[in-house]
Design a protein around this motif. Structure first.
Motif, mmCIF file in Angstrom:
data_model
loop_
_atom_site.group_PDB
_atom_site.id
_atom_site.type_symbol
_atom_site.label_atom_id
_atom_site.label_comp_id
_atom_site.label_asym_id
_atom_site.label_seq_id
_atom_site.Cartn_x
_atom_site.Cartn_y
_atom_site.Cartn_z
ATOM 1 N N GLN A 24 58.331 -12.486 50.900
ATOM 2 C CA GLN A 24 57.421 -11.577 50.179
ATOM 3 C C GLN A 24 56.955 -10.455 51.095
ATOM 4 O OE1 GLN A 24 57.320 -11.741 47.182
ATOM 5 N NE2 GLN A 24 57.680 -13.848 46.558
ATOM 6 N N MET A 25 56.706 -10.776 52.376
ATOM 7 C CA MET A 25 56.296 -9.744 53.326
ATOM 8 C C MET A 25 57.419 -8.712 53.492
ATOM 9 S SD MET A 25 53.245 -10.283 54.373
ATOM 10 C CE MET A 25 52.003 -11.579 54.424
ATOM 11 N N THR A 28 57.428 -6.183 50.819
ATOM 12 C CA THR A 28 56.421 -5.124 50.932
ATOM 13 C C THR A 28 56.843 -4.082 51.956
ATOM 14 O OG1 THR A 28 55.127 -6.151 52.705
ATOM 15 C CG2 THR A 28 54.587 -6.804 50.462
ATOM 16 N N ARG A 31 58.552 -0.730 50.800
ATOM 17 C CA ARG A 31 57.794 0.281 50.063
ATOM 18 C C ARG A 31 57.556 1.515 50.935
ATOM 19 N NH1 ARG A 31 52.837 -3.538 48.243
ATOM 20 N NH2 ARG A 31 53.997 -5.078 47.041
ATOM 21 N N ILE A 33 54.567 2.878 51.315
ATOM 22 C CA ILE A 33 53.364 2.543 52.079
ATOM 23 C C ILE A 33 53.492 1.090 52.500
ATOM 24 C CG2 ILE A 33 50.857 2.314 52.015
ATOM 25 C CD1 ILE A 33 50.824 4.595 50.006
ATOM 26 N N LYS A 35 51.619 -0.596 54.779
ATOM 27 C CA LYS A 35 50.429 -1.247 55.299
ATOM 28 C C LYS A 35 49.696 -1.991 54.190
ATOM 29 C CE LYS A 35 46.763 0.038 58.526
ATOM 30 N NZ LYS A 35 47.328 -0.211 59.853
ATOM 31 N N LEU A 36 49.298 -3.218 54.476
ATOM 32 C CA LEU A 36 48.544 -4.032 53.522
ATOM 33 C C LEU A 36 47.143 -4.260 54.083
ATOM 34 C CD1 LEU A 36 51.428 -6.548 53.081
ATOM 35 C CD2 LEU A 36 50.579 -5.103 51.258
ATOM 36 N N PRO A 37 46.134 -4.391 53.237
ATOM 37 C CA PRO A 37 44.765 -4.524 53.749
ATOM 38 C C PRO A 37 44.376 -5.955 54.113
ATOM 39 C CG PRO A 37 44.727 -4.430 51.376
ATOM 40 C CD PRO A 37 46.174 -4.338 51.774
ATOM 41 N N THR A 38 45.349 -6.866 54.083
ATOM 42 C CA THR A 38 45.061 -8.303 54.087
ATOM 43 C C THR A 38 44.189 -8.783 55.251
ATOM 44 O OG1 THR A 38 47.253 -8.441 53.147
ATOM 45 C CG2 THR A 38 46.214 -10.512 53.750
ATOM 46 N N ARG A 40 42.237 -6.943 57.290
ATOM 47 C CA ARG A 40 41.307 -5.907 57.721
ATOM 48 C C ARG A 40 40.114 -6.547 58.436
ATOM 49 N NH1 ARG A 40 37.894 -2.415 54.852
ATOM 50 N NH2 ARG A 40 37.900 -3.918 53.158
ATOM 51 N N GLY A 41 39.741 -5.999 59.572
ATOM 52 C CA GLY A 41 38.580 -6.508 60.292
ATOM 53 C C GLY A 41 38.884 -7.677 61.218
ATOM 54 N N ARG A 42 40.125 -8.157 61.210
ATOM 55 C CA ARG A 42 40.503 -9.235 62.140
ATOM 56 C C ARG A 42 41.092 -8.624 63.402
ATOM 57 N NH1 ARG A 42 40.534 -14.332 60.147
ATOM 58 N NH2 ARG A 42 39.426 -14.425 58.175
ATOM 59 N N TYR A 314 49.567 -14.123 58.523
ATOM 60 C CA TYR A 314 48.890 -14.296 57.234
ATOM 61 C C TYR A 314 48.486 -15.755 57.022
ATOM 62 C CZ TYR A 314 48.231 -14.898 52.238
ATOM 63 O OH TYR A 314 47.707 -15.253 51.035
#
Lengths: 331, 203
Positions: A24-25, A28, A31, A33, A35-38, A40-42, A314
């Protein structure tokens, strides 16, 4: 699954889940774009005590594609060259709030020490330790094999499938190779049959209990076992000198007996794929003909590495903290 | 995603019962679901003046079969419609805002119809509309995939309790619920039967 330290720790279902998530990765990454927001902040720290370009860049790309912040820490030119211990480095990283530590270390077991010592609370991903394990490399190899060799060569949906029945030959310096060790464990878990091929001097003592066959004769393996995939390991030229251990007498002799040349390529089954973890020594373990043939998937292995490392990050980071197990939410 | 109580604001949700709880009440049966989908299909055609440029994106798990059923109904009304070229799947797992509050979720597939979504009318299809957070994630996911001309939202059940300024364009059934209750949508494709059930909570 809190850490990814060794492919021997993975059950079949966990390994298949990582491969399915990687698929699945990879989707993505086609595409516009990417970048995925999954995540974020880590924060993901790349802690590299050994020189490495492709693994570090691959992990860095994977973490950035998931929107994690990446801090690169290499031993050269850092506090480590001033004599700082692994413990103190880990405590420093913990104080900076690392959610995951990707570690490559020349000492076998360093990632295990980091994960179990309590020096860091984050997930630990082994990016290669000594001559022990390199789990993400084995996972990307398994992912590449599944894509090409399972389900009518990638036409059918391979989600949930393992590698049952595939025959894989791993050729070269098994003694010093963490890639070979990781692959033997993972491919056995996924149901593939592995044959290690190497000169006797480049096989470790105590190899008998490994879940694989061992051969000294590449020609016999190519002809008799008809492998679906052949993986050539990097052989360092230094190893033939006395200072490097004197494991083989000359590069030419190694190439003649264990190199993948056009002659052996022609005797491989029609569908067989050629793999190499890189960086390649063209003309030593693999000829240019083999490396550039349409059956070589060596460049694709690099691309798949990003998807597999995204899946590992992930699965380790996008979950309840701490102490969750790998299981699907009942939703 | 059937009950959708994925609101991070309620970390202490009660443990989910397995199987069919004894208190489950059926609110919609197979016929009501079929009628609601037929009506929504007509509303979609009416609102958009036909099926030109239309794309139905189902949100897995149960939004996807609903999108396929809607496409089949659209094809019955409009002869020019090819139901296979109309439907896509939009997985929103990696865009959720509550990933840290749940065990790892399995990532589903995102498949766009052949024509893509740029400049088209995208109808998001989900089974239950609850907090609105799934739809927010879906809008973020769409943003990374292209730029639709219009985005509309179809839900089989709207159970209220919105936490974000999101409203549906097409609703199968408005279902006033308490937050303690659990709404489950069962579909033949995924669960072997068509039904909408409410269980738990004293009304």
């Amino acid at each position: 699954m809190k850490h990814l330290l060794s492919t021997a720790d993975l059950s079949r279902d966990e390994a298949v889940l990582i491969l399915d998530t990687a698929a699945q990765m990879a989707a993505t990454q086609e595409r516009a774009i990417k970048k995925l927001p999954t995540l974020r902040g880590r924060t993901v720290v790349n802690l590299f005590y050994e020189d490495s370009t492709r693994t570090r860049i691959s992990f860095e790309t994977a973490a950035k594609r998931l929107s994690a912040d990446v801090i690169n820490f290499s031993a050269k030119g850092s506090s480590v060259s001033k004599g700082e211990s692994l413990k103190d480095t880990a405590l420093t990283l913990q104080a900076m709030g690392a959610d995951a530590v990707v570690i490559r270390h020349p000492a076998s077991g360093a990632p295990h020490t980091l994960a179990t010592s309590g020096w860091t609370q984050g997930a630990v991903l082994n990016a290669g330790d000594g001559t022990h394990q390199h789990p993400t490399q084995a996972l990307l190899d398994a992912y590449t094999m599944r894509r090409h060799l399972v389900g009518e060569s990638g036409i059918a949906d391979v989600a949930g499938r393992d590698l049952a029945g595939l025959r894989v030959a791993i050729v070269g310096d098994v003694l010093h190779s963490r890639v070979a060790r990781s692959n033997v464990d993972l491919l056995h878990t996924l149901g593939a049959e592995v044959t290690l091929v190497a000169p006797p001097t480049l096989l470790p003592v105590g190899i008998a209990p490994w879940p694989c066959r061992v051969s000294y004769d590449l020609d016999a393996v190519v002809t008799d076992e008809r492998p679906d995939a052949i993986m050539m390991l990097r052989v360092q030229r230094e190893r033939m000198s006395n200072a490097g251990g004197g494991f083989f007498p000359s590069a030419v002799e190694y190439t003649r007996r264990y190199g993948l040349d056009a002659r052996r390529m022609a005797r491989l089954p029609e569908h067989a794929i050629v793999m190499h973890p890189g960086p390649m020594n063209r003309g030593l373990e693999i000829s240019a003909t083999a490396a550039d043939s349409p059956r070589a998937v060596i460049v694709e292995q690099v691309a798949n590495g990003v998807a597999v490392r995204m899946a590992a990050l992930y699965l380790l980071l996008a979950q309840e903290t701490p102490g969750s197990t790998l299981q699907e939410d009942a939703r | 995603m059937s009950s959708g109580p994925a609101a991070p604001a309620q970390p202490s949700e009660p443990p989910e019962p397995t199987g069919s709880a004894p208190t489950a009440t059926e609110v919609l049966g197979p016929h009501e679901i079929a009628r609601a989908l037929t009506r929504i299909a007509h509303e979609i055609l009416e609102r958009n003046k036909g099926a030109a440029d239309l794309v139905l994106l189902g949100i897995p798990t149960r939004g996807l079969p609903l999108a396929h059923r809607l496409a089949a109904r659209l094809a019955e009304v409009e002869a020019t419609v090819d139901p296979a070229a109309l439907v896509g799947s939009l997985d929103i797992t990696m865009y959720r805002d509550d990933l840290r509050h749940h065990p790892t979720r399995t990532i589903g597939a995102t498949v766009l119809p052949p024509g893509g979504i740029d400049g088209r009318v995208v109808v998001l299809v989900d089974d239950v509309l609850f907090s609105g957070r799934t739809i927010r994630a879906a809008l973020d996911a769409l943003n990374d995939l292209g730029r639709p001309r219009v985005v509309q939202l179809a839900a089989l059940v709207d159970r209220g309790h919105r936490e974000l300024p999101i409203r549906p364009d097409y609703v199968g059934k408005n279902l006033p619920t308490s937050t303690a209750e659990r709404v489950r949508v069962l579909l033949t494709e995924t669960d072997g039967a068509d039904a909408v059930l409410i269980d738990g909570g004293a009304r």
